[in-house]
Design an enzyme around this catalytic site. Structure first.
Site, PDB file in Angstrom:
ATOM      1  N   LYS A   1      88.563  79.647 -22.573  1.00 39.10           N
ATOM      2  CA  LYS A   1      88.487  78.755 -21.415  1.00 39.10           C
ATOM      3  C   LYS A   1      89.816  78.719 -20.673  1.00 39.10           C
ATOM      4  CE  LYS A   1      87.834  73.899 -20.090  1.00 39.10           C
ATOM      5  NZ  LYS A   1      87.514  72.538 -20.547  1.00 39.10           N
TER       6      LYS A   1
ATOM      7  N   LYS B   1      91.945  77.748 -25.202  1.00 39.68           N
ATOM      8  CA  LYS B   1      92.026  77.324 -23.815  1.00 39.68           C
ATOM      9  C   LYS B   1      93.467  77.411 -23.361  1.00 39.68           C
ATOM     10  CE  LYS B   1      91.270  72.972 -21.255  1.00 39.68           C
ATOM     11  NZ  LYS B   1      90.685  71.625 -21.309  1.00 39.68           N
TER      12      LYS B   1
ATOM     13  N   ASP C   1      88.461  68.935 -26.718  1.00 39.68           N
ATOM     14  CA  ASP C   1      89.584  69.775 -26.284  1.00 39.68           C
ATOM     15  C   ASP C   1      90.872  69.192 -26.848  1.00 39.68           C
ATOM     16  OD1 ASP C   1      87.430  70.640 -24.755  1.00 39.68           O
ATOM     17  OD2 ASP C   1      88.651  71.081 -22.996  1.00 39.68           O
TER      18      ASP C   1
END
Lengths: 291, 304
Positions: B240, B204, B141
């Site tokens: 996400k 995300k 991430d």
């Protein structure tokens, strides 16, 4: 032209807000033949929401100093004093005579003062240092039970309710008051008083509705720690006790008349848990204090 | 499934977003009536999509171990539950998490690139990624450089994502836009397009360190970016939302939004995840509520 009177909507008190019931249901409250108000008939989901806010409010309420809790209870009395006339008026609407209404309001205010005094004193009275046969300093202190559901006797309009809320929150609990539809007006006005008394939202939640509908959900709710029941319905009490076994919640039966007539701090103890600590100590010499 | 670095050139512009329309649309998703069976299925699906996360300065080996244990034993009192998709930790805990989760289907995701601010040199950021990947992270991430983005230096942001994507190798890359710092939905759309073009496997919303974190309007805008990319190229990109989703009801609303924006293909942990720490327990409590018909208490579930 005659002015149209603005009537109050009697709503629920959940988490420091005054929402209508999510179910949209209401009860037309009649004083004699006069339609006085539409009162919310709370649902199972309203109770779920109230429990949620009671749970999150409880931690912070207990974290406040006992002295500060005491100040807030005193403040509630001050706020009630200022709205005395309104309470009297509502009690009369709910079938009291004027003299009886005045007496009940004054007693209720005094009940707050009484329990405000106990906030920072009951711990000294009910805690203990226990003699044990080992090298330990052993002491017991009270901690709040947690989320307590209060069920006043149907028909109790003010004093019977204040006498349950005041010791419960003095003990550091957060509460959900389940008020029957017989005399629901003054308890809602009481929640407006609580709202303006620096009492954090969620410490006291007020639901008006049918007890027979709500109680079966209350008694099996895993996150309710105790139910204080002031009613006279033996069947209802028995089913509460049976259902409460799911999470071993306390069912505390109180007598409403006794509650109204006497002032004592013992209900604070009933709504508390005892924590006992064993603290190792060094024994110096054969006699004298070990700590 | 793995996308290519710099898959498409930097888009010259992005469509503008109708903010009022987006808010109106998201409010509709929250008004669907979900009946009991669908709710239970949905809740179980939510569990399988959770990236169980701990990203605190005070993380310890014990905390990471406990999180990995929880990933496998969400609530043993109720057999047959899905396990979570992944655990998400800082790079220095990846090896440990990997070891704890050996032989399970739960992946290990690691934040990298000077998380959460992203203020560092490209060299250090790539080192950070390398550390995570070498320790065995299945997913990385990363955060974008919001400062450069606000300066209008879109090429820098694009190049950075592409380099990180290359450094990820076989690990899937999630690109955190930190929408709470982007300001407008137009900028969220622009950042989404840049990340998708640069090769993100997932986009995300947030690090979870900035408020507001994931919101439904922001997520809808990002889902629309994914949808437009899919229509143009036939290539799927994951989504996400992270931070601020702690109630099961809200999680179900998100699933509805994904289904109605992207379609059923995205209702799978490969393409949709929730970044959350306390969501799992709330979902478990709702599943138990459906199973026992009693409202549940946090006292009977594991500590987050």
């Amino acid at each position: 032209m005659k002015r149209l009177e603005i009537l109050k909507t009697y709503k629920l008190y959940i988490g420091g807000k005054f929402p209508r019931t999510e179910s949209g249901r209401f009860h037309a409250y009649m004083s004699g033949k006069k339609h006085v108000a539409n009162v919310c008939r709370a649902s199972r989901k309203d109770f779920r929401d109230a429990e949620g806010s009671a749970r999150s409010a409880q931690v912070d309420w207990w974290r406040k100093t006992a002295y500060n809790r005491s100040q807030i209870l005193y403040r509630i009395a001050e706020m009630m004093e200022g709205r005395k006339e309104q309470f009297i008026e509502e009690l009369i609407l709910q079938g009291h005579t004027k003299a009886k209404a005045l007496a009940e309001v004054e007693k209720s205010i005094d009940r707050w003062i009484y329990h405000a005094g106990w906030c920072d004193k009951y711990q000294q009275l009910f805690s203990s240092v226990n003699p044990v046969a080992s090298a330990h300093f052993n002491f017991s202190v009270l901690e709040p039970t947690g989320v307590v559901c209060l069920v006043p006797k149907p028909g109790e309009a003010l004093l019977g309710i204040v006498s349950m809320i005041a010791p419960a929150i003095a003990a550091g609990n957060s509460v959900i008051v389940l008020c029957d539809l017989k005399s629901p007006l003054s308890v809602i006005t009481l929640s407006e008083v609580l709202h303006t008394s620096d009492l954090p939202g969620g410490v006291v939640n007020v639901l008006t509705g049918e007890l027979s509908e709500l109680l079966p959900h209350v008694s099996v709710h895993m996150d309710v720690n105790a139910i204080v029941y002031a009613g006279d319905d033996k069947e209802q009490l028995k089913s509460l006790q049976l259902d409460a076994a799911t999470n071993v919640k306390r069912i505390i039966k109180v007598d409403s008349a006794e509650l109204n007539s006497t002032e004592d701090p013992y209900l604070i103890r009933e709504m508390s848990e005892v924590k006992t600590t064993w603290h190792p100590i060094e024994q110096i010499g054969a006699s004298g204090s070990g700590y | 499934m793995l996308r290519k670095s710099a898959a498409y050139p930097l888009p010259t512009s992005s469509p503008t977003v109708d903010q009022v329309g987006v808010i109106e649309r998201t409010s509709r998703f929250t008004a669907r009536s979900i009946k009991k069976e669908s709710k239970v299925q949905g809740l179980n699906m939510v569990l399988s999509m959770i990236d169980l996360t701990t990203l605190e300065g005070m993380d310890t080996e014990g905390k990471v171990k406990q999180l990995c244990y929880k990933a496998q034993h969400l609530h043993d009192a109720y057999p047959g539950l899905n396990s979570v998709a992944a655990v998400c930790v800082y790079p220095n805990y990846v090896a440990l998490a990997k070891k704890e989760l050996k032989g399970t289907t739960t992946g290990v995701a690691s934040v990298a690139t000077a998380f959460p601010s992203g203020n560092s040199s490209l060299k250090l950021k790539l080192e950070d990624v390398k550390m995570a990947v070498d320790s065995g992270a299945d997913e990385v991430d990363m955060v974008i450089s919001r400062g450069r983005f606000h300066q209008g230096d879109y090429a820098f942001v694009y190049d950075e994502i592409a380099s990180v994507k290359t450094a990820c190798g076989k690990a899937r890359l999630k690109v955190i836009l930190e929408t709470g710092e982007l300001g407008t939905l137009d900028k969220v759309r622009r950042a989404s397009d840049i990340a998708i073009a640069a090769g993100a496997d997932f986009i995300k919303t947030s690090t979870g360190k900035i408020q507001p974190a994931a919101t439904m309007p922001v997520t809808l805008v990002m889902l629309e970016a994914i949808r437009d990319h899919y229509f143009k190229t036939g290539e799927m990109v994951g989504m996400k939302p992270a931070g601020g989703i702690s109630k099961s009801k809200l999680a179900l609303h998100y699933l509805i939004m994904v289904k109605e924006t992207l379609g059923e293909a995205w209702l799978d942990p490969t393409w949709f995840r929730f970044g959350a720490s306390s969501l799992a327990n709330d979902v478990l409590m709702q599943i138990m509520k459906q199973a026992t018909s009693n409202y549940q208490s946090a006292d009977y579930f594991s500590i987050d």
